[in-house]
Design an enzyme around this catalytic site. Structure first.
Site, PDB file in Angstrom:
ATOM      1  CE  LYS A 163      -3.855  -2.453   2.178  1.00 20.32           C
ATOM      2  NZ  LYS A 163      -4.658  -2.757   3.364  1.00 20.32           N
ATOM      3  CD  GLN A 197      -3.545  -4.639   6.362  1.00 25.45           C
ATOM      4  OE1 GLN A 197      -3.675  -3.564   5.775  1.00 25.45           O
ATOM      5  NE2 GLN A 197      -3.972  -5.771   5.833  1.00 25.45           N
ATOM      6  CG  ASP A 244      -9.535  -0.124   5.061  1.00 25.78           C
ATOM      7  OD1 ASP A 244      -9.400  -0.475   3.879  1.00 25.78           O
ATOM      8  OD2 ASP A 244      -8.758  -0.432   5.978  1.00 25.78           O
TER       9      ASP A 244
END
Ligand code: GUN
Length: 294
Positions: free
Chosen positions: A52, A96, A119
């Site tokens: 990422k 994450q 997200d």
């Protein structure tokens, strides 16, 4: 049979984003800034976050990686999130997953400022998604929609079967495929560990989206001729013949299922690269929305 090439499509999207960042720079505007928090040393998670950050560099975004030890307490993580919420330079950030067991994931996700939640995991954004409102769509489902759209895969009136009801993929995917519009207008069945006789359901599917994490789970006899097969599985399987000692394996028995499918995503090179491209897209959106508000 057509391969839904996630690697190429993700490259196209990254090039489109790079072009937009170039315009931002030439206008003297701030470029998007993504931060990622990672707690602990899980190898796969470190790889994903590393990818990422690398993707940010490629498109000209700023990025910040926040690495915290596996012993981090919930309070410490919540304090870090507060810091990122208040940092005006950060347009969006992700935590994450999975998180270590001492941390309540839902509590953590709810602490993220919804305007920075690239997200799309905050209940406010998840609710907006379910209500067809403009919001951040979770990157993996968003990537699947983008692949279906760019390859012009018909979804209207089709029977979509989603395997797995995770909050990150299966659940949002089941909502998105049933929404009005394209891709959408599908009749959706969401299957999970308590579903009986799953093969009877998957053999009726026009579109199968599997997000289970069980290598080679979906066999050719579970798929009807001409089905569209989307494989979200990415499991590391031990393989001494490779340099890393493992290979990435999907949920789909690709060799045989691909002979029956009309469209299919490979693993690797299918959904995985799309997830990262769509996270970048959400970060660009977050930047644009921040600019419009200020
Ligand atoms: N873990 C597995 N997939 C994801 C994802 O899309 N976002 C985050 N934050 N963690 C993940």
């Amino acid at each position: 049979m057509t391969i839904l090439d996630g690697k190429k499509t993700a490259d196209d999207i990254k090039n489109e984003i790079t072009a937009q960042v170039t315009i931002m720079k030439s206008n003297g505007e701030k470029v998007p800034h993504l931060a990622a928090i990672i707690v602990g040393n899980d190898g796969a998670s470190l790889t994903y976050v590393g990818s990422k950050v690398k993707a940010c560099e490629r498109v000209g975004f700023e990025s910040t990686m926040v690495k915290l030890p596996s012993t981090t307490s919930e309070t410490e993580l919540l304090n870090k999130i507060k810091e990122l919420n208040q940092n005006d330079d950060i347009d969006g950030f992700i935590i994450q997953l999975p998180l270590p067991i001492q941390i309540d994931t839902q509590k953590v996700l709810m602490a993220v400022d919804p305007t920075k939640d690239v997200d799309g995991f905050h209940p406010e954004n998840f609710g907006k998604m379910a209500l067809d409102m403009t919001t951040f769509i979770p990157a993996t489902p968003f990537g699947i929609l983008e692949l279906l759209e760019r390859y012009n895969v018909e979804t209207q009136g089709k029977h979509t079967v989603v395997i797995g009801r995770s909050h990150i993929v299966g659940r949002p995917m089941s909502i998105l495929m049933g929404r009005k519009g394209f891709p959408g207008n599908s009749t959706v069945t969401l299957t999970h560990s308590y579903t009986k006789n799953i093969a009877q359901i998957t053999t009726q599917a026009d579109i199968i989206i599997t997000a289970l994490g069980v290598p080679n789970y979906l066999k050719a006899e579970m798929v009807k001729d001409g089905a569209v097969v989307i494989d979200v599985g990415i499991t590391r399987v031990a393989d001494d013949s490779t340099e890393k000692g493992y290979r990435i394996t999907g949920d789909v028995d690709f060799e045989f299922v691909s002979k029956k499918a009309s469209f299919i995503t490979p693993v690797p090179g299918g959904v995985g690269p799309m997830t990262i491209a769509m996270l970048l897209k959400n970060t660009l959106l977050a930047r644009e929305q921040r600019k419009a508000r200020n």
